[in-house]
Scaffold this motif. Sequence first.
Motif, PDB file in Angstrom:
ATOM      1  N   VAL A  30      -1.053  15.437  -2.325  1.00  8.64           N
ATOM      2  CA  VAL A  30      -0.298  14.839  -1.223  1.00  8.64           C
ATOM      3  C   VAL A  30      -1.199  14.602  -0.009  1.00  8.64           C
ATOM      4  N   LEU A  31      -1.992  15.604   0.364  1.00  8.17           N
ATOM      5  CA  LEU A  31      -2.865  15.469   1.535  1.00  8.17           C
ATOM      6  C   LEU A  31      -3.930  14.398   1.324  1.00  8.17           C
ATOM      7  N   SER A  32      -4.494  14.344   0.118  1.00  3.84           N
ATOM      8  CA  SER A  32      -5.518  13.330  -0.152  1.00  3.84           C
ATOM      9  C   SER A  32      -4.923  11.929  -0.137  1.00  3.84           C
ATOM     10  N   PHE A  33      -3.676  11.782  -0.611  1.00  4.56           N
ATOM     11  CA  PHE A  33      -3.038  10.473  -0.597  1.00  4.56           C
ATOM     12  C   PHE A  33      -2.751  10.011   0.822  1.00  4.56           C
ATOM     13  N   ILE A  34      -2.425  10.951   1.699  1.00  3.73           N
ATOM     14  CA  ILE A  34      -2.232  10.597   3.103  1.00  3.73           C
ATOM     15  C   ILE A  34      -3.544  10.062   3.688  1.00  3.73           C
ATOM     16  N   GLY A  35      -4.652  10.733   3.354  1.00  2.00           N
ATOM     17  CA  GLY A  35      -5.953  10.268   3.815  1.00  2.00           C
ATOM     18  C   GLY A  35      -6.301   8.896   3.265  1.00  2.00           C
ATOM     19  N   ILE A  36      -6.033   8.677   1.968  1.00  4.54           N
ATOM     20  CA  ILE A  36      -6.315   7.383   1.351  1.00  4.54           C
ATOM     21  C   ILE A  36      -5.479   6.285   1.998  1.00  4.54           C
ATOM     22  N   LEU A  37      -4.199   6.590   2.262  1.00  7.13           N
ATOM     23  CA  LEU A  37      -3.315   5.604   2.888  1.00  7.13           C
ATOM     24  C   LEU A  37      -3.812   5.248   4.277  1.00  7.13           C
ATOM     25  N   ARG A  72       0.834  -1.204   0.000  1.00  7.97           N
ATOM     26  CA  ARG A  72       0.000   0.000   0.000  1.00  7.97           C
ATOM     27  C   ARG A  72       0.867   1.251   0.000  1.00  7.97           C
ATOM     28  N   LEU A  73       1.868   1.271   0.873  1.00  2.45           N
ATOM     29  CA  LEU A  73       2.720   2.444   1.009  1.00  2.45           C
ATOM     30  C   LEU A  73       3.512   2.720  -0.263  1.00  2.45           C
ATOM     31  N   ILE A  74       4.160   1.693  -0.796  1.00  3.13           N
ATOM     32  CA  ILE A  74       4.967   1.873  -2.008  1.00  3.13           C
ATOM     33  C   ILE A  74       4.081   2.195  -3.197  1.00  3.13           C
ATOM     34  N   GLY A  75       2.970   1.455  -3.348  1.00  3.56           N
ATOM     35  CA  GLY A  75       2.078   1.680  -4.487  1.00  3.56           C
ATOM     36  C   GLY A  75       1.499   3.076  -4.490  1.00  3.56           C
ATOM     37  N   LEU A  76       1.019   3.530  -3.332  1.00  7.77           N
ATOM     38  CA  LEU A  76       0.439   4.870  -3.257  1.00  7.77           C
ATOM     39  C   LEU A  76       1.491   5.949  -3.422  1.00  7.77           C
TER      40      LEU A  76
END
Length: 232
Positions: free
Chosen positions: A154-161, A42-46
Amino acid sequence: MADALGLLALLIGLELVLGVDNVLVIAIFVGRLPDTQRQKARLIGLSLAMLARIVMLAVVVALTGLTRPVVSDLSVRDLILLAGGLFLLYKAVREIHHTVEFRDEDGHPETSAGEAFAAVIGQIVLLDIVFSIDSVITAVGLTQHLWIIITAVVLSFIGILFFAGPIGDFILRHPALKILALSFLITIGVTIFMEGLHKHVPKAYIYLPMGFALMVEILQMRYEHNRQRLKG
């Protein structure tokens, strides 16, 4: 400054709404990996998907011809959507087949753990590019300030993660929800393909039935839970 903050909030909301598709894809794809590799995937892919989206932003800003016809009346954007929609349909249908028939396609001896991990990462990145192309073009149309768009991404990806792990694990623990999520991906794949053919489908026609079906399934799960508890 107030206008910039308002636009930033709008873009973050847009990215999070569209991130529902990402959460489903990540949940299904990483489910084929061992438990110890899922969070890493998840971390690497996102992270790679986020970098790819930022690069795409720069490309869209530099190449205004992304929406100009190149083949018949189809643009580069349309071709990406057509290919991405077909790929998502293929993956979702095949995954439903393997789930229902209890087959594990990644369990073949010739497929190493490293190859399976790399394949999952690649699929997450590729499908995120497909999912994000419309939001990127919309964001660039709203503002030419890349820092605002990149901050929203960046902020939205943090939320998705943050949500991808719990939601993904919950889906994988309940096979009925997994099949329902895959059915949603089929709907999303058809919608993406139709968008590539210039056939707009209102998002409400997709997300409202999804929400209703999810609510029915949750009620069914609650019923089964209570029935088993009373029997015990």
